[in-house]
Write a protein that holds these residues in place. Structure first.
Motif, PDB file in Angstrom:
ATOM      1  N   SER A  95       0.638  -1.051  -0.023  1.00 25.96           N
ATOM      2  CA  SER A  95       0.069   0.074   0.201  1.00 25.96           C
ATOM      3  C   SER A  95       0.855   1.363   0.074  1.00 25.96           C
ATOM      4  CB  SER A  95      -0.779   0.076   1.206  1.00 25.96           C
ATOM      5  OG  SER A  95       0.083   0.107   2.376  1.00 25.96           O
ATOM      6  N   PRO A  96       0.177   2.534  -0.376  1.00 23.46           N
ATOM      7  CA  PRO A  96       1.102   3.633  -0.342  1.00 23.46           C
ATOM      8  C   PRO A  96       1.805   3.880   0.948  1.00 23.46           C
ATOM      9  CG  PRO A  96      -1.089   4.102  -1.455  1.00 23.46           C
ATOM     10  CD  PRO A  96      -1.167   2.646  -0.998  1.00 23.46           C
ATOM     11  N   GLU A  97       0.814   3.761   2.247  1.00 23.71           N
ATOM     12  CA  GLU A  97       1.435   3.755   3.409  1.00 23.71           C
ATOM     13  C   GLU A  97       2.393   2.806   4.003  1.00 23.71           C
ATOM     14  OE1 GLU A  97      -2.628   5.391   2.874  1.00 23.71           O
ATOM     15  OE2 GLU A  97      -1.768   3.323   2.627  1.00 23.71           O
ATOM     16  N   GLY A  98       2.358   1.794   3.559  1.00 21.43           N
ATOM     17  CA  GLY A  98       3.494   0.502   3.682  1.00 21.43           C
ATOM     18  C   GLY A  98       4.677   0.929   2.871  1.00 21.43           C
ATOM     19  N   ILE A  99       4.458   1.432   1.544  1.00 22.24           N
ATOM     20  CA  ILE A  99       5.881   1.620   0.813  1.00 22.24           C
ATOM     21  C   ILE A  99       6.465   2.781   1.492  1.00 22.24           C
ATOM     22  CG2 ILE A  99       6.606   2.240  -1.540  1.00 22.24           C
ATOM     23  CD1 ILE A  99       6.063  -0.836  -1.103  1.00 22.24           C
ATOM     24  N   ARG A 100       5.693   3.829   1.701  1.00 25.56           N
ATOM     25  CA  ARG A 100       6.630   5.038   2.341  1.00 25.56           C
ATOM     26  C   ARG A 100       7.184   4.670   3.473  1.00 25.56           C
ATOM     27  NH1 ARG A 100       1.191   7.697   1.184  1.00 25.56           N
ATOM     28  NH2 ARG A 100       1.333   8.455  -0.630  1.00 25.56           N
ATOM     29  N   ARG A 101       6.413   3.879   4.560  1.00 18.10           N
ATOM     30  CA  ARG A 101       7.238   3.664   5.735  1.00 18.10           C
ATOM     31  C   ARG A 101       8.511   2.904   5.524  1.00 18.10           C
ATOM     32  NH1 ARG A 101       9.085  -0.158   8.068  1.00 18.10           N
ATOM     33  NH2 ARG A 101       8.313  -1.732   6.513  1.00 18.10           N
ATOM     34  N   PRO A 129      -2.737  -2.869  -6.114  1.00 18.54           N
ATOM     35  CA  PRO A 129      -2.501  -3.075  -7.700  1.00 18.54           C
ATOM     36  C   PRO A 129      -0.832  -2.498  -7.674  1.00 18.54           C
ATOM     37  CG  PRO A 129      -4.601  -2.051  -7.481  1.00 18.54           C
ATOM     38  CD  PRO A 129      -3.970  -2.132  -5.870  1.00 18.54           C
ATOM     39  N   LEU A 130      -0.497  -3.208  -8.731  1.00 12.29           N
ATOM     40  CA  LEU A 130       1.049  -2.754  -9.022  1.00 12.29           C
ATOM     41  C   LEU A 130       1.089  -1.231  -9.420  1.00 12.29           C
ATOM     42  CD1 LEU A 130       2.824  -5.692 -11.061  1.00 12.29           C
ATOM     43  CD2 LEU A 130       3.068  -4.944  -8.693  1.00 12.29           C
ATOM     44  N   GLU A 131       0.230  -0.978 -10.074  1.00 16.35           N
ATOM     45  CA  GLU A 131       0.315   0.522 -10.770  1.00 16.35           C
ATOM     46  C   GLU A 131       0.389   1.452  -9.266  1.00 16.35           C
ATOM     47  OE1 GLU A 131      -4.035  -0.813 -11.869  1.00 16.35           O
ATOM     48  OE2 GLU A 131      -1.803  -1.794 -11.707  1.00 16.35           O
ATOM     49  N   VAL A 132      -0.324   1.338  -8.259  1.00 13.50           N
ATOM     50  CA  VAL A 132      -0.369   1.947  -7.289  1.00 13.50           C
ATOM     51  C   VAL A 132       0.853   1.946  -6.405  1.00 13.50           C
ATOM     52  CG1 VAL A 132      -1.564   2.409  -4.931  1.00 13.50           C
ATOM     53  CG2 VAL A 132      -3.006   1.513  -6.856  1.00 13.50           C
ATOM     54  N   THR A 133       1.376   0.738  -6.030  1.00 16.95           N
ATOM     55  CA  THR A 133       2.795   0.644  -5.394  1.00 16.95           C
ATOM     56  C   THR A 133       3.800   1.434  -6.356  1.00 16.95           C
ATOM     57  OG1 THR A 133       2.041  -1.529  -4.486  1.00 16.95           O
ATOM     58  CG2 THR A 133       4.395  -1.021  -4.766  1.00 16.95           C
ATOM     59  N   PHE A 134       3.652   0.992  -7.406  1.00 17.34           N
ATOM     60  CA  PHE A 134       4.877   1.525  -8.503  1.00 17.34           C
ATOM     61  C   PHE A 134       4.693   3.133  -8.640  1.00 17.34           C
ATOM     62  CE2 PHE A 134       5.865  -2.389 -11.134  1.00 17.34           C
ATOM     63  CZ  PHE A 134       6.304  -2.909  -9.991  1.00 17.34           C
ATOM     64  N   GLY A 135       3.363   3.694  -8.379  1.00 15.21           N
ATOM     65  CA  GLY A 135       3.195   5.129  -8.452  1.00 15.21           C
ATOM     66  C   GLY A 135       3.754   5.887  -7.217  1.00 15.21           C
ATOM     67  N   VAL A 136       3.773   5.395  -6.290  1.00 15.19           N
ATOM     68  CA  VAL A 136       4.158   5.953  -5.040  1.00 15.19           C
ATOM     69  C   VAL A 136       5.834   6.002  -5.293  1.00 15.19           C
ATOM     70  CG1 VAL A 136       4.424   5.902  -2.467  1.00 15.19           C
ATOM     71  CG2 VAL A 136       2.303   5.436  -3.819  1.00 15.19           C
ATOM     72  N   ILE A 137       6.504   4.848  -5.582  1.00 15.65           N
ATOM     73  CA  ILE A 137       7.822   4.571  -5.680  1.00 15.65           C
ATOM     74  C   ILE A 137       8.463   5.579  -6.653  1.00 15.65           C
ATOM     75  CG2 ILE A 137       9.804   3.174  -6.259  1.00 15.65           C
ATOM     76  CD1 ILE A 137       7.860   0.752  -5.161  1.00 15.65           C
ATOM     77  N   GLN A 138       7.551   5.779  -7.900  1.00 14.08           N
ATOM     78  CA  GLN A 138       8.066   6.470  -8.981  1.00 14.08           C
ATOM     79  C   GLN A 138       8.105   8.021  -8.409  1.00 14.08           C
ATOM     80  OE1 GLN A 138       9.419   5.492 -12.239  1.00 14.08           O
ATOM     81  NE2 GLN A 138      10.178   7.524 -12.141  1.00 14.08           N
ATOM     82  N   LYS A 139       6.824   8.454  -8.295  1.00 18.36           N
ATOM     83  CA  LYS A 139       6.732   9.949  -8.153  1.00 18.36           C
ATOM     84  C   LYS A 139       7.404  10.415  -6.655  1.00 18.36           C
ATOM     85  CE  LYS A 139       2.364   9.781 -10.421  1.00 18.36           C
ATOM     86  NZ  LYS A 139       0.737   9.790 -10.251  1.00 18.36           N
TER      87      LYS A 139
END
Length: 329
Positions: A95-101, A129-139
């Motif tokens: 999730s966005p929160e999990g990836i940021r953490r 979804p991969l696009e959500v995870t990757f979107g946070v990582i990329q941007k």
């Protein structure tokens, strides 16, 4: 020389798990000496994990010590760290929160001593979804210069194809050894070749077994969680020793160590038609073992075919992981 995200790396990389994710972590002085030997030996693609150890002692805290002592080596090393899971429960969290953490923790623990070149989720979280995870990582991380690129870990061919449509994938980390040749036939290697993604091949020595270091199942107990793996249970272990015996005999013929032969075979698979670049990343916690693993043994086509025949005819006993651990996500 092979390249990962445009950076030259050695033909053999380095897995960092064994330093910190075991009952008795490696002493710091010994670990730093081994890491220095890896740089000097050309093993410059390093692979660690946010969860390899405790919050106080893990891949990042070890690397912070190393690059504080040897800041000149930071640009020589291409660093991959896995995360994307809850550190207490190990539940996958893309999730966005999990990836940021996860990414913030990794970057903060490195303390500015080394840029994070590649980040991968330890496994795919199918709840996000991969696009959500990757979107946070990329941007939030790649576009802002905090991270170099996205990698994948322990994925299947379908995920590789899907991910390659969404982002530039720097490398795919999957298991490959004489004990675990699955990726050569299940579409993973073919998918990486199709998208020109190099493979980072972990456990090329079969978690140490192909080196001949374990001759009795009791010797595995001091190596922590691998003692719970199906392949290291008594009946399976004793059956699998037959493959170890084959490797030892072939290594004697070649005039190298069993570990060197095992690494050379993995490396050789990347030279076959229709295959991507394959970079073995053996682990080692002593400078002496690093030196041994760094010596790439060139196999002739006949030697590769001979080993292939052994691998294809041997039926390994036991699964790669316990049922509780997701694989090929």
């Amino acid at each position: 020389m092979p390249t990962v995200i445009g950076r030259e790396v050695g033909p053999i990389g380095y897995g960092l798990m064994g330093f910190t994710w075991r009952p008795e972590p490696t002493p710091l002085d010994q670990a730093i000496a081994a890491l220095k030997t890896a740089v000097e030996s050309g093993m410059t693609l390093w692979n660690g994990g946010e969860f390899y150890g405790t919050p106080e002692w893990n891949s990042m805290t070890l690397l912070r010590h190393y690059f504080t002592k040897y800041p000149e080596d930071a640009d020589k090393v291409t660093l991959i760290i896995k995360g994307g899971a809850d550190l207490k429960t190990h539940k996958l969290d893309g999730s966005p929160e999990g990836i940021r953490r996860s990414l913030d923790n990794i970057i903060n623990q490195l303390g500015g001593t080394k840029k994070l070149d590649l980040f991968s989720c330890t496994r795919r979280d199918h709840n996000t979804p991969l696009e959500v995870t990757f979107g946070v990582i990329q941007k939030e991380y790649i576009d802002t210069g905090k991270l170099g690129a996205i990698a994948l870990s322990e994925v299947n061919a379908q995920t590789i194809h899907e991910a390659a449509k969404l982002a530039k994938i720097g490398t795919v980390e999957v298991e490959l050894s004489m004990f675990s040749p699955d990726i050569l036939t299940n579409g993973v290697a073919a998918a990486c070749a199709e998208h020109d993604i190099p493979i980072t091949a972990y456990s090329p020595i079969g978690r140490g077994m192909l080196s001949g270091r374990f001759k009795d199942v009791s010797e595995v107990q001091s190596f922590g969680f691998i003692a719970t793996f199906p392949r290291f249970q008594k009946a399976a272990f004793e059956h699998n020793l037959q493959l170890v015996n084959h490797v030892e005999a072939l290594a004697k013929e070649k005039g190298c160590t069993p570990a060197q032969l095992a690494i050379a075979w993995v490396h050789s698979q990347g030279k076959r038609p229709g295959r991507p670049t394959i970079i073995p990343i053996p682990g080692a916690t002593t400078a002496e073992r690093v030196k041994e693993n760094s010596q790439l043994i060139e196999l002739t086509e006949d030697e590769v075919k001979k080993i292939d025949t052994v691998v294809e005819s041997f039926e390994v006993a036991g699964a790669r992981y316990p049922p509780s651990v997701p694989t090929n996500t």
